[in-house]
Design a protein around this motif. Structure first.
Motif: not given
Length: 555
Positions: A242-259
């Motif tokens: 996972l990784a937080f957005h560099p400037s928007q504190p509430s956005l999270i991107a996540g990568g899953l096992f199924n791709g």
């Protein structure tokens, strides 16, 4: 219940009629005479004139009483109304009309000044001669100070000094620990106050639809509960990174096992999912092991997402209005396009791609990035590469071959790479051989090769504030802090992450609150460490030392 009959009686004359007792007399006002009179016959009065019958008419003179109330009201000019009389107001200043300054020191007399001037005598001729003699020496020293880099990067720290490394928080989610899930990734948000972790499995994951979680804690909250996350996001498959957005504190991107790639907005009260790739022909066919936010070159206020996977593809995604992430660009690491001097010996399949496990962008050149692959190599790549990847990939966007240079390999797969934030040519790599390599992008052989552990090393990160400091996560359950200014072969501090020897899978420095470092392990816990001042305050000659390391050659 009805009231007693004695309380309510029918009145003659209907509703509201008045009943008067015949034995009682009542006074009433006579409007014509201005007097009060009694109802009924008047009793005889001894003072009445004799000879008058009881019902004989008699006119008596009236008496007038002057009203004092009317005259007083007229004098005050009051109107007949329901409001009070006019209220008079006046403004008064609170300051005095004149000001005066008072000195707190006594004044010196004229006699004292004359005596002082007589005592002080300046030899201007001798002073001029002295300044002429030392002028060249002073100018030479000033020029040396101007050109010196002794205090480059030195900043005065007025905060309290921390002498030791302390564990501030031990965070966990009981439901994830109940399912024996591991912490696969950690990330700090843009403010540096919120830590997020992804739960999954790195040792025995499979393609089953296993529910997993992404959790966040706000460390600045007064009522922080280490076992009760502020936000819990449920994922349909194991969350691998996972990784937080560099400037928007509430956005999270996540990568899953199924791709699949998913983006959540933790500020939304309803469904937090705002974008997702879905399962399409462009989606990764292997687990996503790293996700990275990129600026969108066409839209300044939008971002793109880059994902890497062991299927060999490096994909760039852009957001759409319908909540979908669509493929905008892509790369493929293929064995045939890696330089022959570093040709991989073991391939997954004859014409196959090389599985990518980690990625790090250069802070000095947005086109340059380094990847670690399963074959043990670290590869320097470029987003400006135009060579098409062969063989052709079945995706909606043509994929390109990004590899430009290969470095000497580890003895096993590379699990993590990290580019230096202070030098454009330096990066770190670690892998299953338990070694950390310090590389220069200008030569294939590593500048340093440090044997850190007898087991795997899963993660390595440069410090955002100390050019010579980095941290590594060990398979023996230790968090290792290195200071190259002290030693290039031994860790300066070794921290025990957990009581058992469970591996530490991930770590991340806090770039906003630089004294904080977070690490996650296979036991499902995240520990937040407070670093000592030795690891957060840059020394005066540290950049010079880093330059010396980067300039060394192993040829």
């Amino acid at each position: 219940m009805a009231p007693p009959a004695s309380l309510y009686r029918p009145r003659p004359g209907g509703l509201g009629a008045r009943v008067t007792s015949p034995r009682l007399s009542r006074f009433h006002g006579n409007r014509r005479s201005g007097r009060w009179e009694r109802d009924g016959p008047r009793p005889p009065n001894p003072r009445d004139p004799p000879g008058l019958a009881m019902f004989t008419d008699l006119a008596a003179p009236g008496a007038d009483v002057q009203s004092l109330w009317r005259s007083a009201r007229s004098a005050r000019c009051e109107a007949k109304s329901c409001q009070t009389g006019r209220i008079s107001t006046a403004e008064a200043a609170t300051q005095s009309h004149t000001g005066r300054d008072a000195a707190v020191q006594t004044e010196q007399g004229k006699d004292f000044l004359q005596d002082f001037q007589q005592q002080v005598q300046v030899d201007y001729t001798g002073l001029l001669s002295f300044l002429q003699r030392v002028e060249d020496t002073v100018i030479k020293e000033l020029n040396k100070n101007w050109e010196s880099r002794a205090f480059d990067g030195f900043e005065v720290k007025w905060a309290d000094q921390n002498e030791t490394v302390l564990c501030l928080h031990t965070l966990s989610f009981p439901w994830a620990q109940r399912d024996k899930l591991q912490v696969t990734g950690v990330s700090w948000n843009a403010t540096g106050s919120v830590i997020a972790c992804s739960y999954g499995r790195l040792d025995d994951g499979d393609w089953r639809g296993e529910r997993s979680y992404v959790c966040t804690w706000n460390l600045d909250r007064r009522g922080l509960n280490p076992q009760d996350p502020d936000v819990v996001l449920v994922t349909p498959s194991s969350a691998m990174c996972l990784a937080f957005h560099p400037s928007q504190p509430s956005l999270i991107a996540g990568g899953l096992f199924n791709g699949e790639l998913v983006v959540w907005d933790t500020s939304r009260t309803g469904d937090p999912v705002i974008w997702r790739t879905g399962m399409t022909d462009d989606t990764h066919t292997d687990p996503i092991y790293q996700v990275h936010w990129l600026p969108d070159p066409k839209h300044n206020h939008h971002s793109q997402l880059l994902t890497v996977s062991t299927d060999g593809k490096i994909l760039v995604w852009r957001e759409e209005r319908n909540g979908q992430l669509v493929l905008a660009d892509g790369f493929a690491v293929v064995a045939q396009q890696i330089p022959r001097s570093a040709r991989l010996k073991k391939l997954a399949w004859a014409e196959g791609a090389v599985g990518v496990t980690s990625l790090s962008f250069s802070p000095f050149d947005p086109h340059v990035f380094v990847v670690g692959v399963e074959g043990g190599y670290s590869l320097r790549c470029s987003t400006a590469a135009q060579t098409p990847a062969l063989p052709a990939w079945g995706s909606s966007v043509p994929l390109r071959a990004p590899v430009e240079f290969a470095f000497s390999p580890h003895a096993g797969p590379v699990y993590s790479v990290s580019c230096s934030p202070f030098h454009r040519n330096l990066f770190l790599s670690c892998g299953t051989d338990g070694q950390v390599h310090l590389h220069s992008m200008l030569q294939p052989q590593p500048l340093l090769a440090v044997q850190v552990s007898q087991k795997y090393l899963f993660c390595v990160r440069w410090s955002p504030v100390r050019p010579l400091v980095f941290a590594a996560a060990s398979g023996e359950g230790e968090l290792l802090l290195f200071d190259l200014a002290r030693s290039t072969q031994q860790p300066t501090v070794s921290l025990k992450q957990a009581l058992s020897h469970c591996p530490v899978y991930c770590l991340e420095f806090n770039s906003k609150q630089t004294q904080l470092l977070a690490a996650g392990d296979a036991a499902g816990t995240v520990k937040v460490w407070q670093l000592s001042s030795d690891f957060t305050e840059q020394g005066p000659r540290e950049m010079n030392h880093l330059e010396q390391l980067a300039s060394e050659s192993t040829d």
